[in-house]
Design a protein around this motif. Structure first.
Motif, PDB file in Angstrom:
ATOM      1  N   LYS A  24       0.839  -1.189   0.000  1.00 36.32           N
ATOM      2  CA  LYS A  24       0.000   0.000   0.000  1.00 36.32           C
ATOM      3  C   LYS A  24       0.879   1.246   0.000  1.00 36.32           C
ATOM      4  CE  LYS A  24      -4.044  -1.946  -0.031  1.00 36.32           C
ATOM      5  NZ  LYS A  24      -4.907  -1.843  -1.203  1.00 36.32           N
ATOM      6  N   LEU A  25       1.170   1.730  -1.208  1.00 37.43           N
ATOM      7  CA  LEU A  25       2.028   2.905  -1.329  1.00 37.43           C
ATOM      8  C   LEU A  25       1.418   4.120  -0.663  1.00 37.43           C
ATOM      9  CD1 LEU A  25       3.576   2.955  -4.913  1.00 37.43           C
ATOM     10  CD2 LEU A  25       4.774   2.929  -2.731  1.00 37.43           C
ATOM     11  N   GLN A  26       0.112   4.269  -0.773  1.00 33.30           N
ATOM     12  CA  GLN A  26      -0.571   5.418  -0.184  1.00 33.30           C
ATOM     13  C   GLN A  26      -0.247   5.551   1.299  1.00 33.30           C
ATOM     14  OE1 GLN A  26      -2.914   7.360  -2.016  1.00 33.30           O
ATOM     15  NE2 GLN A  26      -3.268   8.775  -0.315  1.00 33.30           N
ATOM     16  N   LYS A  27      -0.366   4.460   2.031  1.00 32.18           N
ATOM     17  CA  LYS A  27      -0.108   4.501   3.475  1.00 32.18           C
ATOM     18  C   LYS A  27       1.376   4.663   3.771  1.00 32.18           C
ATOM     19  CE  LYS A  27      -4.227   1.941   4.871  1.00 32.18           C
ATOM     20  NZ  LYS A  27      -4.768   0.765   5.595  1.00 32.18           N
ATOM     21  N   ALA A  28       2.227   4.009   2.981  1.00 33.72           N
ATOM     22  CA  ALA A  28       3.667   4.129   3.203  1.00 33.72           C
ATOM     23  C   ALA A  28       4.147   5.550   2.933  1.00 33.72           C
ATOM     24  CB  ALA A  28       4.415   3.134   2.312  1.00 33.72           C
ATOM     25  N   CYS A  29       3.637   6.186   1.867  1.00 31.94           N
ATOM     26  CA  CYS A  29       4.024   7.564   1.545  1.00 31.94           C
ATOM     27  C   CYS A  29       3.518   8.533   2.606  1.00 31.94           C
ATOM     28  CB  CYS A  29       3.496   7.954   0.167  1.00 31.94           C
ATOM     29  SG  CYS A  29       4.380   7.184  -1.201  1.00 31.94           S
ATOM     30  N   ASP A  30       2.321   8.279   3.102  1.00 35.04           N
ATOM     31  CA  ASP A  30       1.783   9.116   4.171  1.00 35.04           C
ATOM     32  C   ASP A  30       2.650   9.004   5.419  1.00 35.04           C
ATOM     33  OD1 ASP A  30      -0.136  10.882   5.294  1.00 35.04           O
ATOM     34  OD2 ASP A  30      -1.100   9.188   6.289  1.00 35.04           O
ATOM     35  N   TYR A  31       3.059   7.796   5.731  1.00 33.98           N
ATOM     36  CA  TYR A  31       3.921   7.557   6.895  1.00 33.98           C
ATOM     37  C   TYR A  31       5.251   8.304   6.758  1.00 33.98           C
ATOM     38  CZ  TYR A  31       7.134   5.081  10.013  1.00 33.98           C
ATOM     39  OH  TYR A  31       8.074   4.780  10.958  1.00 33.98           O
ATOM     40  N   LEU A  32       5.777   8.355   5.530  1.00 31.76           N
ATOM     41  CA  LEU A  32       7.066   9.005   5.292  1.00 31.76           C
ATOM     42  C   LEU A  32       6.941  10.522   5.098  1.00 31.76           C
ATOM     43  CD1 LEU A  32       8.648   6.392   2.857  1.00 31.76           C
ATOM     44  CD2 LEU A  32       9.284   6.818   5.238  1.00 31.76           C
ATOM     45  N   GLY A  33       5.726  11.053   5.108  1.00 32.86           N
ATOM     46  CA  GLY A  33       5.524  12.495   4.972  1.00 32.86           C
ATOM     47  C   GLY A  33       5.730  13.022   3.566  1.00 32.86           C
ATOM     48  N   LEU A  34       5.438  12.198   2.548  1.00 31.85           N
ATOM     49  CA  LEU A  34       5.661  12.620   1.160  1.00 31.85           C
ATOM     50  C   LEU A  34       4.516  13.433   0.594  1.00 31.85           C
ATOM     51  CD1 LEU A  34       7.352   9.425  -0.324  1.00 31.85           C
ATOM     52  CD2 LEU A  34       8.420  11.465   0.649  1.00 31.85           C
ATOM     53  N   PHE A  35       3.387  13.465   1.297  1.00 34.17           N
ATOM     54  CA  PHE A  35       2.292  14.341   0.883  1.00 34.17           C
ATOM     55  C   PHE A  35       2.452  15.674   1.608  1.00 34.17           C
ATOM     56  CE2 PHE A  35       0.390  10.040   0.603  1.00 34.17           C
ATOM     57  CZ  PHE A  35       0.146  10.024  -0.754  1.00 34.17           C
ATOM     58  N   GLN A  36       2.356  16.765   0.866  1.00 31.87           N
ATOM     59  CA  GLN A  36       2.507  18.095   1.447  1.00 31.87           C
ATOM     60  C   GLN A  36       1.229  18.881   1.235  1.00 31.87           C
ATOM     61  OE1 GLN A  36       6.023  20.105   0.037  1.00 31.87           O
ATOM     62  NE2 GLN A  36       7.322  18.303   0.289  1.00 31.87           N
ATOM     63  N   SER A  37       0.986  19.809   2.140  1.00 29.88           N
ATOM     64  CA  SER A  37      -0.220  20.642   2.016  1.00 29.88           C
ATOM     65  C   SER A  37       0.098  22.136   2.065  1.00 29.88           C
ATOM     66  CB  SER A  37      -1.201  20.298   3.140  1.00 29.88           C
ATOM     67  OG  SER A  37      -0.608  20.518   4.421  1.00 29.88           O
ATOM     68  N   LYS A  38       1.358  22.465   2.231  1.00 32.74           N
ATOM     69  CA  LYS A  38       1.739  23.884   2.293  1.00 32.74           C
ATOM     70  C   LYS A  38       2.869  24.179   1.347  1.00 32.74           C
ATOM     71  CE  LYS A  38       0.433  24.429   7.179  1.00 32.74           C
ATOM     72  NZ  LYS A  38       0.878  24.841   8.515  1.00 32.74           N
TER      73      LYS A  38
END
Length: 338
Positions: free
Chosen positions: A324-338
Motif C-alpha cells: 500500500k504505497l498510499q499509506k507508506a508515503c503518508d507515513y514518510l511524509g511525502l504528501f505536502q499541504s503547504k
C-alpha cells in the motif's frame, strides 16, 4: 523491504532518460516527472533505458537485455511506453510468462490511440491513459485493465522559491501553428511575452531554469491543443506552474474543471481577445493574481502531485494488502499541504 509493515514494490522503469532519446534536447518530461518522483517514494526502483541500450548494442540485444533483467530482478511492475523499439513478442513474454505486470503509459491517446496504443493491447497487462475519451475505446477492444489518470506536479522540484517576479508573461514549450500566431499577435499589440523552449529565441530550459522562470513570472500561458491545432489535451505545465505558486492562464478545456476551480485556483481563455483581456487585468491586479496563484498551489499540493498519481496507479495494479504505497508515503511524509 518493508516500511511500517508494508512491502515495498519493485519497479523496473523502462523509459528513456532524455527527451526523444536525444541528450542534446535535455532530460525527458518523464525523467523529471516520473523517475525523480519514483526515486523518492518507497519503491525498489531499477532503471532500464531502452534508447541508450539500443543505441549502443542494437535492437536484438535490447530485447534480450529486457527479458534477462526481468528474470534477474523479478519486478512487480515493468513501467514503459510502447514504441517501435520493442518487439511485441518481448513485451508479451513478460506479460504472459512472468509475475511482473507490464504497464504502458499512454499520454497521446487523444490522437494516437488507433495507430500506437491499440496494436499493443493484447501484449500488455495494464494501460494508463490520460485521455478520458479513450477508456471506452479500450473496453470496445476487450481491454479492461485501464486506469484513467492525468499529468501532475513533481512538487519536490516545481515549488515556490520566493523569487521576485520580473517577467510579466511567459510561455514555456514548443512553438508551432496557432501558438506562434497567438504569441506573435500579443507581442505586436504590446504584451510583453517571453518565450522559452526547444527551437525558440529563449532556448530550451533545463528543469532548474524552468522552475526559476516560472517562479519569476507573474503569468504563465498554457495552450491546450496538440500539434494538430485541434485536439484538446490536459498539459503537465498547468500543474507545474500552479505548483510553483504562479498564476496559470490556460486555454480552456472541460477536463480542467475536474482538477481546479476556474477563476479561483486557475483561470482560462477561449479566444485571443479573452486571453489578452485577462493578461491586462491580472497584470494590473496583483492582489487577485496572487490570491488565485496561492489557491492553485494549495490545491496542487493537496491533490495533484505525482506521489498522488502513482500511489493510486500502483496500488490499483498490485491490489495487495501488503503493498500500500498510499499509506507508506503518508507515513514518510511525502504528501505536502503547504
Amino acid at each position: 523491504t518493508r516500511i511500517q509493515g508494508f512491502k515495498v514494490p519493485k519497479v523496473l522503469y523502462c523509459i528513456s532518460k532524455y527527451d526523444y532519446g536525444n541528450p542534446r534536447r535535455g532530460l525527458a518530461v518523464e525523467e523529471i516527472s516520473f523517475y525523480h518522483t519514483h526515486s523518492l517514494m518507497p519503491i525498489d526502483l531499477y532503471r532500464f533505458d531502452p534508447v541508450e541500450i539500443e543505441r549502443k548494442y542494437g535492437r536484438k540485444v535490447l530485447q534480450n537485455a529486457l527479458l534477462n533483467t526481468v528474470s534477474w530482478i523479478s519486478p512487480d511492475i515493468v513501467f514503459l511506453e510502447v514504441s517501435n523499439q520493442w518487439d511485441m513478442e518481448t513485451i508479451n513474454e513478460i506479460s504472459q510468462n512472468t509475475p511482473a505486470q507490464t504497464v504502458n503509459w499512454a499520454c497521446d491517446d487523444h490522437w494516437a490511440f488507433d495507430r500506437i496504443t491499440a496494436p499493443w493491447l493484447s501484449k500488455l497487462n495494464w494501460a494508463v491513459t490520460t485521455d478520458p475519451s479513450a477508456t471506452q475505446k479500450y473496453r470496445d477492444l476487450g481491454f479492461e485493465q485501464t486506469i484513467l489518470t492525468t499529468w501532475a506536479c513533481n512538487h519536490f522540484l516545481f515549488k515556490s522559491l520566493g523569487l521576485k517576479k520580473h517577467y510579466n508573461v511567459t510561455f514555456i514549450g514548443q512553438i508551432y501553428g496557432y501558438r506562434s500566431d497567438i504569441i506573435a499577435r500579443l507581442q505586436s499589440e504590446g504584451i510583453d511575452v517571453k518565450v522559452f523552449g526547444f527551437g525558440t529565441k529563449g532556448g530550451r530550459l533545463s528543469f532548474r531554469q524552468m522552475v526559476e522562470v516560472i517562479n519569476r513570472s507573474k503569468i504563465c500561458i498554457n495552450f491546450s491543443r496538440g500539434s494538430d491545432g485541434k485536439t484538446l489535451q490536459t498539459k503537465a505545465r498547468i500543474f507545474e506552474v500552479l505548483g510553483c505558486g504562479t498564476l496559470c492562464l490556460s486555454e480552456y478545456l472541460p477536463e480542467i474543471e475536474n482538477y481546479y476551480e476556474i477563476g479561483e485556483e486557475i483561470d482560462c481563455w477561449k479566444s485571443y481577445d479573452e486571453l489578452k483581456d485577462k493578461i491586462i487585468f491580472y497584470l494590473k491586479n496583483e492582489r487577485k493574481r496572487e490570491e488565485i496563484a496561492t489557491k492553485g498551489r494549495r490545491r496542487t499540493l493537496k491533490e495533484h502531485t505525482y506521489v498522488h498519481r502513482f500511489c493510486d496507479i500502483f496500488d490499483r495494479i498490485l491490489n495487495d494488502k501488503d503493498l500500500k504505497l498510499q499509506k507508506a508515503c503518508d507515513y514518510l511524509g511525502l504528501f505536502q499541504s503547504k
